[in-house]
Design a protein around this motif. Structure first.
Motif, PDB file in Angstrom:
ATOM      1  N   ARG A 198     -13.770  -2.301   0.738  1.00 52.08           N
ATOM      2  CA  ARG A 198     -12.150  -2.353   0.559  1.00 52.08           C
ATOM      3  C   ARG A 198     -12.722  -3.531   1.482  1.00 52.08           C
ATOM      4  NH1 ARG A 198      -8.863   1.492   3.890  1.00 52.08           N
ATOM      5  NH2 ARG A 198      -6.984   0.045   3.434  1.00 52.08           N
ATOM      6  N   GLN A 257      -1.971 -14.432  -5.750  1.00 52.25           N
ATOM      7  CA  GLN A 257      -0.856 -13.385  -5.054  1.00 52.25           C
ATOM      8  C   GLN A 257       0.564 -14.184  -4.244  1.00 52.25           C
ATOM      9  OE1 GLN A 257      -1.620  -9.697  -3.280  1.00 52.25           O
ATOM     10  NE2 GLN A 257      -2.369  -8.728  -5.564  1.00 52.25           N
ATOM     11  N   ARG A 267       1.387   3.756  -2.555  1.00 52.98           N
ATOM     12  CA  ARG A 267       0.723   5.260  -2.445  1.00 52.98           C
ATOM     13  C   ARG A 267       1.969   6.218  -3.198  1.00 52.98           C
ATOM     14  NH1 ARG A 267      -2.042   3.436   1.237  1.00 52.98           N
ATOM     15  NH2 ARG A 267      -0.496   3.085   2.494  1.00 52.98           N
ATOM     16  N   ARG A 327      -2.580 -10.805  -1.320  1.00 50.04           N
ATOM     17  CA  ARG A 327      -4.241 -10.853  -1.259  1.00 50.04           C
ATOM     18  C   ARG A 327      -5.110 -11.432  -2.010  1.00 50.04           C
ATOM     19  NH1 ARG A 327      -2.822  -4.525   0.863  1.00 50.04           N
ATOM     20  NH2 ARG A 327      -4.984  -3.665   2.420  1.00 50.04           N
ATOM     21  N   GLY A 381       0.928  -0.797  -0.324  1.00 50.65           N
ATOM     22  CA  GLY A 381      -0.437   0.060   0.303  1.00 50.65           C
ATOM     23  C   GLY A 381       0.822   1.386   0.360  1.00 50.65           C
TER      24      GLY A 381
HETATM   25  P1  AMP Z   1      -3.050  -0.938   2.127  1.00 50.77           P
HETATM   26  O1  AMP Z   1      -2.490   0.430   2.757  1.00 50.77           O
HETATM   27  O2  AMP Z   1      -2.583  -2.162   2.438  1.00 50.77           O
HETATM   28  O3  AMP Z   1      -4.484  -0.792   2.873  1.00 50.77           O
HETATM   29  O4  AMP Z   1      -3.347  -1.042   0.660  1.00 50.77           O
HETATM   30  C1  AMP Z   1      -4.013   0.484  -0.081  1.00 50.77           C
HETATM   31  C2  AMP Z   1      -5.114  -0.763  -0.993  1.00 50.77           C
HETATM   32  O5  AMP Z   1      -3.638  -0.298  -2.182  1.00 50.77           O
HETATM   33  C3  AMP Z   1      -5.242  -1.215  -1.320  1.00 50.77           C
HETATM   34  O6  AMP Z   1      -6.946  -1.027  -1.254  1.00 50.77           O
HETATM   35  C4  AMP Z   1      -5.622  -1.430  -2.984  1.00 50.77           C
HETATM   36  O7  AMP Z   1      -5.954  -1.027  -3.474  1.00 50.77           O
HETATM   37  C5  AMP Z   1      -4.061  -1.439  -2.658  1.00 50.77           C
HETATM   38  N1  AMP Z   1      -3.629  -2.576  -2.548  1.00 50.77           N
HETATM   39  C6  AMP Z   1      -1.867  -2.728  -1.698  1.00 50.77           C
HETATM   40  N2  AMP Z   1      -1.666  -3.696  -1.432  1.00 50.77           N
HETATM   41  C7  AMP Z   1      -1.988  -4.538  -3.038  1.00 50.77           C
HETATM   42  C8  AMP Z   1      -2.025  -5.875  -2.941  1.00 50.77           C
HETATM   43  N3  AMP Z   1      -1.036  -6.829  -2.699  1.00 50.77           N
HETATM   44  N4  AMP Z   1      -2.822  -6.311  -4.411  1.00 50.77           N
HETATM   45  C9  AMP Z   1      -3.555  -5.424  -4.896  1.00 50.77           C
HETATM   46  N5  AMP Z   1      -4.000  -4.029  -4.612  1.00 50.77           N
HETATM   47  C10 AMP Z   1      -3.281  -3.537  -3.466  1.00 50.77           C
END
Ligand code: AMP
Length: 217
Positions: free
Chosen positions: A173, A94, A38, A90, A34
């Motif tokens: 989410r 993967q 970002r 996720r 994530g």
């Molecule tokens: P997080 O900060 O881990 O909650 O990730 C924020 C967002 O990034 C998620 O809601 C997804 O849209 C994207 N994201 C993060 N990690 C992954 C992953 N392993 N596979 C796909 N999308 C991801």
């Protein structure tokens, strides 16, 4: 022996908080997909521009894009003695891809820990979450506010509320987590190196349990 640590859990389960502590105490890098996405969004790279649209609606970035990203990251020198994955894998696809990558890298101890927290609790945790864009420290306006209001008590920067932590996106989410990420638990349970910790507790006892499981002292 190289330690490959995978922290599973719903958004808001505390993966990032625990990963940051492990990173600080044991010099194993936290790899938050994530955070990587970002940063790409912030830098307006082609990946960032594509990912932003998906992240804004609470969806998942494509498995093959994530595969390239994770392959590159775990090949970096700071991962030589291991790493902590936070937010990857996720999907079961993967997880399969990661398995191939780790096999290619050779020997390593794999630890998969699911931090389990009831869904109504994670929902409140995410909606109340604020983070510091400079040092990464995470607060919660309901459970653990900054002593300095909307400023980070560590470094003074203004705290931010992630756009995908807004209530509308959070339900999506959590649904995506239930449908696509929860099956990853069964994938690792079947492989036998799987641990579950109760994440509905304070940060300290969870951290102590993680250290025991990961044999880090
Ligand atoms: P997080 O900060 O881990 O909650 O990730 C924020 C967002 O990034 C998620 O809601 C997804 O849209 C994207 N994201 C993060 N990690 C992954 C992953 N392993 N596979 C796909 N999308 C991801």
């Amino acid at each position: 022996m190289k330690k490959c640590i995978i922290l599973l859990g719903a958004p808001g389960a505390g993966k990032g908080t625990q990963a940051k502590r492990l990173e600080a105490d044991f010099a194993l890098p936290q790899i938050s997909t994530g955070d990587i996405l970002r940063a790409a969004v912030g830098n307006q790279t082609p990946l960032g521009l594509a990912a932003k649209q998906i992240m804004d609606i609470g969806g998942l970035v494509d498995d093959s894009i994530m595969a390239g990203l994770i392959e590159e990251r775990i090949a970096e020198p700071d991962c030589a003695y291991g790493f902590i994955l936070d937010g990857y894998p996720r999907t079961t696809r993967q997880a399969e891809i990661l398995c191939e990558l780790l096999n290619r890298q050779g020997d390593g101890d794999l630890f998969v820990v699911n931090i389990h927290v009831p869904e109504d609790t994670v929902r409140r945790r995410i909606i109340g979450r604020r983070s510091c864009p400079s040092c990464g420290r995470i607060y919660n306006i309901y459970f653990e506010p900054s002593r300095d209001g909307n400023a980070c008590q560590n470094c003074g920067d203004t705290l931010v509320h992630r756009s995908d932590d807004q209530a509308e996106v959070v339900d999506r989410r959590l649904a995506v987590y239930r449908e696509q990420t929860e099956p990853v638990i069964a994938y690792y349970q079947a492989q036998g190196h799987f641990y579950q910790v109760d994440g509905f507790r304070a940060i300290e006892p969870i951290y102590a349990e993680l250290c025991r499981i990961l044999q880090l002292h």
